[in-house]
Design an enzyme around this catalytic site. Structure first.
Site, mmCIF file in Angstrom:
data_model
loop_
_atom_site.group_PDB
_atom_site.id
_atom_site.type_symbol
_atom_site.label_atom_id
_atom_site.label_comp_id
_atom_site.label_asym_id
_atom_site.label_seq_id
_atom_site.Cartn_x
_atom_site.Cartn_y
_atom_site.Cartn_z
ATOM 1 N N HIS A 131 35.073 -24.357 -17.918
ATOM 2 C CA HIS A 131 35.484 -25.292 -18.684
ATOM 3 C C HIS A 131 34.994 -26.815 -19.838
ATOM 4 O O HIS A 131 34.081 -26.514 -20.253
ATOM 5 C CB HIS A 131 36.062 -26.330 -17.748
ATOM 6 C CG HIS A 131 36.497 -27.550 -17.769
ATOM 7 N ND1 HIS A 131 36.917 -28.225 -18.057
ATOM 8 C CD2 HIS A 131 37.676 -27.757 -16.541
ATOM 9 C CE1 HIS A 131 37.760 -29.526 -17.821
ATOM 10 N NE2 HIS A 131 38.309 -29.003 -16.801
ATOM 11 N N CYS A 372 41.816 -26.503 -20.470
ATOM 12 C CA CYS A 372 40.695 -26.243 -20.836
ATOM 13 C C CYS A 372 39.627 -25.352 -20.620
ATOM 14 O O CYS A 372 38.481 -25.867 -20.377
ATOM 15 C CB CYS A 372 40.274 -27.773 -19.749
ATOM 16 S SG CYS A 372 40.615 -29.277 -19.858
#
Length: 414
Positions: A131, A372
């Site tokens: 992430h 993300c």
């Protein structure tokens, strides 16, 4: 359906669990809500909502520095939450639990502190599946220090390529930062082996546990990482508070990140001395009400049969994957054995944003975008995917509704 709907694992009563979550009675566009976006943020049980509201009504005050009754009650509730979190992840002590505003802040705290001791040419190892919260802080640490960022690859099934990781970890490695479970692919990493590999060369390890702590029992002492970070809102708690677990050795070595109240011991015109961990890292008035909510969320989690809950989620995943494989024109990303309840997918020829909007018309909430995780999207050869993610309150009816809606969305969009 292309796969027969199984019965719920006998030990897990999903209807009883669902009754704890008021929002699940909502209808969206006239359809019952099917919430499959829990990897982004889980819904909240009534016990969490009530605990926060009751605290605000009856016991709110600032913590640690007051001597009056409300301050004492608030401090007790705040520190009780820390103790509950320590018990939940099997930490050695509540003093190993640092409260932050999010898992993102927890990782930034570690990266900022570690960067002060990095030298040009030192190496930080992360993976392609991370992430952004476990990428950007390390980019920033490398830029500040002259360290080098190294990237471990993923396998075609979407698991961490352990051979690739092992080849990168060496005498110049100072930090290995890896997700416990991918927020896109659902793949679960062998974090204890990763920790052992890194510690053999004297490197520290940070585990991004935002998904891992939801879908399996976590024992930070058994894992052995120097740092383990996660957020409350993924485990049915509130937004605005996260957790950094650190070993006593790691926390004592880490310099403070932010200055202000609570994190100090002595302040004078000539010098500053700092408080002991965890308070050294909790500058200013903390998220008090949110800590109470986190404590209530941990209470809710620990009241469940964890093994049965995880078995239920695994059964949901197996059923969903079998159904989706039976629909023509669906691409699935992440098929590693042992993965958790997250499915990234695309309808071939359709944009995932369009897919998500059509599914919403059927009451089905999924996420769409790069999640993300842009380096991972590049590794997968796509710009975005849709993502369905499961939680304790997800039912087999939810999965069947999702699969039926997805088949209709494919027909509509193509």
């Amino acid at each position: 359906m292309n796969a027969q709907t199984p019965t719920n694992p006998a030990a897990f009563d999903v209807a009883k669990v669902r009754a704890d979550f008021p929002i699940l009675t909502r209808k969206i566009h006239g359809k019952p809500l099917v919430y499959l976006d829990s990897a982004a943020s889980a819904q909240k049980p009534e016990s969490v909502i009530s605990a926060m509201a009751d605290f605000q009504r009856t016991s709110y005050a600032n913590v640690h520095r007051g001597l009056h009754t409300l301050a004492n009650e608030a401090t007790q509730a705040f520190e009780d939450a820390r103790t509950k979190v320590a018990r939940f992840i099997h930490a050695g002590s509540a003093d190993e639990i640092v409260f932050t505003k999010s898992a993102t802040e927890a990782i930034n705290l570690v990266a900022a502190g570690v960067s002060q001791s990095l030298k040009p040419g030192d190496e930080i190892v992360i993976s392609e599946m991370e992430h952004h919260a476990n990428i950007v802080p390390w980019h920033m640490a490398a830029q500040r220090s002259g360290a080098v960022l190294k990237w471990a690859a993923i396998t075609p099934q979407g698991a961490l390529d352990m051979d690739s990781l092992a080849a990168l970890v060496g005498p110049r490695t100072k930090m290995v930062a890896i997700s416990h479970m991918s927020n896109v692919l659902g793949s679960v990493q062998d974090v204890a082996t990763i920790v052992s590999l890194a510690h053999q060369v004297g490197a520290q390890v940070l585990i991004d546990g935002c998904q891992g702590v939801v879908h399996q029992s976590v024992d930070v002492q058994a894992i052995g990482a120097d740092f383990y970070a996660f957020s409350a809102h993924k485990i049915y708690g509130p937004t605005g508070i996260g957790v950094l677990h650190g070993t006593p050795e790691a926390l004592n070595l880490l310099p403070p990140w932010q200055g202000g109240g609570e994190m100090i011991e002595i302040v004078s015109k000539e010098l500053i001395t700092y408080n002991v961990p965890p308070f050294r890292f909790e500058a200013g008035t903390p998220a008090i009400t949110e800590a109470v909510g986190l404590g209530a969320a941990v209470d809710w989690m620990m009241a469940q049969d964890q093994a049965a809950m995880h078995a239920h989620e695994q059964a949901l995943l197996d059923h969903a994957m079998a159904c989706l494989r039976g629909i023509n024109g669906i691409s699935l990303y992440g098929t590693a054995p042992g993965k958790g309840g997250i499915i990234a997918f695309n309808i071939d020829g359709a944009h995932p944003h369009d897919v998500a909007q059509v599914l919403d018309r059927y009451g089905v909430a999924v996420r769409a975008g790069h999640h993300c995780a842009q380096p991972l999207m590049k590794a997968l050869g796509v710009t975005a995917t849709a993502r369905a993610s499961f939680a304790a309150y997800t039912s087999f009816d939810d999965v069947d509704t999702f699969v039926e809606a997805l088949a209709k969305a494919r027909d509509f969009l193509l």
